[in-house]
Design a protein around this motif. Structure first.
Motif, mmCIF file in Angstrom:
data_model
loop_
_atom_site.group_PDB
_atom_site.id
_atom_site.type_symbol
_atom_site.label_atom_id
_atom_site.label_comp_id
_atom_site.label_asym_id
_atom_site.label_seq_id
_atom_site.Cartn_x
_atom_site.Cartn_y
_atom_site.Cartn_z
ATOM 1 N N SER A 98 0.814 -1.036 -0.027
ATOM 2 C CA SER A 98 0.022 -0.095 -0.042
ATOM 3 C C SER A 98 0.765 1.267 -0.005
ATOM 4 O O SER A 98 0.261 2.317 -0.523
ATOM 5 N N ARG A 99 2.147 1.190 0.586
ATOM 6 C CA ARG A 99 3.030 2.486 0.652
ATOM 7 C C ARG A 99 3.193 2.976 -0.678
ATOM 8 O O ARG A 99 3.408 3.946 -1.209
ATOM 9 N N GLU A 100 3.479 1.965 -1.766
ATOM 10 C CA GLU A 100 3.810 2.308 -3.031
ATOM 11 C C GLU A 100 2.724 3.228 -3.754
ATOM 12 O O GLU A 100 2.817 3.708 -4.868
ATOM 13 N N SER A 101 1.328 2.968 -3.307
ATOM 14 C CA SER A 101 0.145 3.796 -3.921
ATOM 15 C C SER A 101 -0.272 4.708 -3.005
ATOM 16 O O SER A 101 -1.505 4.847 -2.679
ATOM 17 N N LYS A 102 0.652 5.386 -1.819
ATOM 18 C CA LYS A 102 0.329 6.191 -0.972
ATOM 19 C C LYS A 102 -0.764 5.896 -0.059
ATOM 20 O O LYS A 102 -1.559 6.674 0.284
ATOM 21 N N GLY A 103 -0.600 4.529 0.309
ATOM 22 C CA GLY A 103 -1.366 3.789 1.477
ATOM 23 C C GLY A 103 -2.529 3.202 0.490
ATOM 24 O O GLY A 103 -3.538 2.920 1.479
ATOM 25 N N ARG A 104 -3.002 3.694 -0.526
ATOM 26 C CA ARG A 104 -4.173 3.104 -1.159
ATOM 27 C C ARG A 104 -4.544 1.768 -1.263
ATOM 28 O O ARG A 104 -3.701 0.975 -1.860
ATOM 29 N N LEU A 105 -5.767 1.127 -0.617
ATOM 30 C CA LEU A 105 -5.720 -0.260 -0.582
ATOM 31 C C LEU A 105 -6.687 -0.554 -1.763
ATOM 32 O O LEU A 105 -7.012 -1.668 -2.333
ATOM 33 N N GLY A 106 -7.391 0.333 -2.449
ATOM 34 C CA GLY A 106 -8.822 0.111 -3.012
ATOM 35 C C GLY A 106 -9.856 -0.159 -2.338
ATOM 36 O O GLY A 106 -10.123 -0.205 -1.291
ATOM 37 N N PHE A 107 -11.012 -0.631 -3.089
ATOM 38 C CA PHE A 107 -12.360 -1.511 -2.569
ATOM 39 C C PHE A 107 -12.235 -2.560 -2.050
ATOM 40 O O PHE A 107 -11.727 -3.740 -2.368
ATOM 41 N N VAL A 108 -12.570 -2.652 -0.729
ATOM 42 C CA VAL A 108 -12.694 -4.009 -0.055
ATOM 43 C C VAL A 108 -14.184 -4.239 0.342
ATOM 44 O O VAL A 108 -14.586 -3.310 1.099
ATOM 45 N N GLU A 109 -14.611 -5.289 0.477
ATOM 46 C CA GLU A 109 -15.867 -5.433 0.972
ATOM 47 C C GLU A 109 -15.821 -5.672 2.474
ATOM 48 O O GLU A 109 -15.107 -6.116 3.280
ATOM 49 N N GLU A 110 -17.080 -5.349 2.982
ATOM 50 C CA GLU A 110 -17.338 -5.040 4.348
ATOM 51 C C GLU A 110 -17.101 -6.327 5.171
ATOM 52 O O GLU A 110 -16.885 -6.324 6.564
ATOM 53 N N ASN A 111 -17.368 -7.360 4.538
ATOM 54 C CA ASN A 111 -17.198 -8.814 5.231
ATOM 55 C C ASN A 111 -15.954 -9.563 4.694
ATOM 56 O O ASN A 111 -16.021 -10.876 4.601
ATOM 57 N N ASP A 112 -14.981 -9.102 4.013
ATOM 58 C CA ASP A 112 -13.861 -9.598 3.519
ATOM 59 C C ASP A 112 -13.169 -10.566 4.423
ATOM 60 O O ASP A 112 -12.520 -9.898 5.380
ATOM 61 N N PRO A 113 -12.996 -11.984 4.156
ATOM 62 C CA PRO A 113 -12.389 -12.711 5.070
ATOM 63 C C PRO A 113 -11.013 -12.602 5.148
ATOM 64 O O PRO A 113 -10.347 -12.916 6.104
ATOM 65 N N PHE A 114 -10.212 -11.935 4.165
ATOM 66 C CA PHE A 114 -8.834 -11.709 3.830
ATOM 67 C C PHE A 114 -8.417 -10.353 4.587
ATOM 68 O O PHE A 114 -7.182 -10.400 4.348
ATOM 69 N N GLN A 115 -9.240 -9.572 4.869
ATOM 70 C CA GLN A 115 -8.874 -8.224 5.530
ATOM 71 C C GLN A 115 -9.309 -8.333 7.033
ATOM 72 O O GLN A 115 -10.128 -9.086 7.674
ATOM 73 N N PRO A 116 -8.388 -7.668 7.867
ATOM 74 C CA PRO A 116 -8.315 -7.527 9.450
ATOM 75 C C PRO A 116 -9.870 -7.197 9.752
ATOM 76 O O PRO A 116 -10.428 -6.125 9.257
ATOM 77 N N GLU A 117 -10.324 -8.014 10.657
ATOM 78 C CA GLU A 117 -11.610 -7.615 11.166
ATOM 79 C C GLU A 117 -11.796 -6.202 11.872
ATOM 80 O O GLU A 117 -12.484 -5.478 11.697
ATOM 81 N N GLU A 118 -10.543 -5.823 12.626
ATOM 82 C CA GLU A 118 -10.327 -4.721 13.352
ATOM 83 C C GLU A 118 -10.597 -3.485 12.376
ATOM 84 O O GLU A 118 -10.964 -2.342 12.564
#
Length: 314
Positions: free
Chosen positions: A212-232
């Motif tokens: 994400s640092r290479e894109s100035k922190g941008r992660l793009g769109f992630v689903e609100e229940n994406d199991p691959f992303q941290p719950e926190e």
């Protein structure tokens, strides 16, 4: 296979075949421009580049491309001819809406449709037409692989009921993130942002997440229940407004700060809308692997090569 898994899998297929398309495009261009039977042999010795006083000829370039990509490109061309022949024999066609749907699956996780097309062009030299051709090929191959497989309506209904959560409307968060290794660093980064520094600039300076640092922190769109992303992180995103910066919050051994750039509502699918997708998914689970189907078609249509390609030295 869930909708998300299928989307990720299709993306991998498009990207991997994109490399083959790139090699094929270059080889085709070289053959057309510099390797016609009537062209002067000396033209192939014309330099296309130079470095440290050494020249690289067109022939050296083309030979290197053939050595590196030749087997894959040739096999890819043979496979496509075989699939098209079988599709004509079976009367199989692909509609524009099917191609659009296939590409939409590949776009999941990108910030926009244009971002997807830009990435495919910048990374793999694949134009919109190339991507549509690849999607068409993939759809035809799946139809061929599943043409003799019948999936009952009961099986489709059971799958839909078991995976109903996958077909409900969801939100997608467009997120930027700064990840650091300790709480003091997180508070320092947050203070810089509160003092007026741009989130992206702080991310470039401070974030320990290389992707994400290479894109100035941008992660793009992630689903609100994406199991691959941290719950926190997802919980924090659900509690703030567009444009807000929040954190720090601990995620594993790290601390993160996020910025919510946008929210996109993603429509769900009724049983009727999901029926064909599920039917194909279940049929593919019973079908032979697609690479095996390609091999069977090559055999059926008598594919043979008249050149010998050396494998590049490892």
């Amino acid at each position: 296979m869930t909708k998300q898994e299928k989307g990720l899998w299709v993306t991998v297929v498009v990207l991997s075949v994109g490399v083959i398309f790139m090699g094929a495009f270059i080889l085709r261009g070289m053959n057309d421009s510099g390797m016609d039977a009537g062209s002067d042999a000396s033209e192939k010795e014309e330099p296309v580049a130079s470095i440290a006083g050494e020249m690289i000829s067109e022939k050296q370039w083309v030979d290197a491309l053939k050595t590196r990509y030749g087997n894959n490109v040739l096999m890819d061309m043979i496979n496509r001819q075989a699939v098209l022949a079988e599709a004509r024999l079976q009367g199989l066609t692909v509609t524009e809406s099917e191609v659009n749907k296939e590409l939409q699956s590949s776009m999941e996780g990108y910030s926009s449709e244009q971002a997807f097309y830009d990435e495919m062009w910048n990374q793999f030299d694949m134009s919109t037409e190339d991507l549509r051709a690849e999607a068409t090929y993939h759809i035809l191959l799946e139809k061929i692989a599943t043409k003799d497989i019948t999936v009952s309506e009961q099986a489709i209904q059971e799958y839909y009921d078991e995976h109903e959560e996958d077909y409900k409307p969801t939100r997608q968060f467009d997120l930027s993130m700064i990840q650091v290794d300790d709480l003091d660093s997180a508070n320092d980064a947050l203070e810089r942002i509160e003092d007026g520094e741009a989130f992206g600039e702080v991310a470039e300076d401070e974030s320990t997440d290389e992707y994400s640092r290479e894109s100035k922190g941008r992660l793009g769109f992630v689903e609100e229940n994406d199991p691959f992303q941290p719950e926190e992180m997802l919980k924090l995103a659900s509690e703030i407004e567009i444009g807000d910066v929040a954190g720090p919050v601990q995620v594993g051994e790290h601390y993160i700060i996020i910025r919510l750039n946008d929210i996109e509502e993603k429509q769900g699918m009724t049983y009727e809308e999901a029926l064909e997708d599920i039917r194909m998914m279940l049929a593919l689970n019973e079908a032979s692997p697609l690479t095996e189907v390609e091999q069977q078609l090559r055999s059926k249509y008598g594919a043979e090569t008249r050149v010998h390609m050396e494998r590049p030295a490892s």
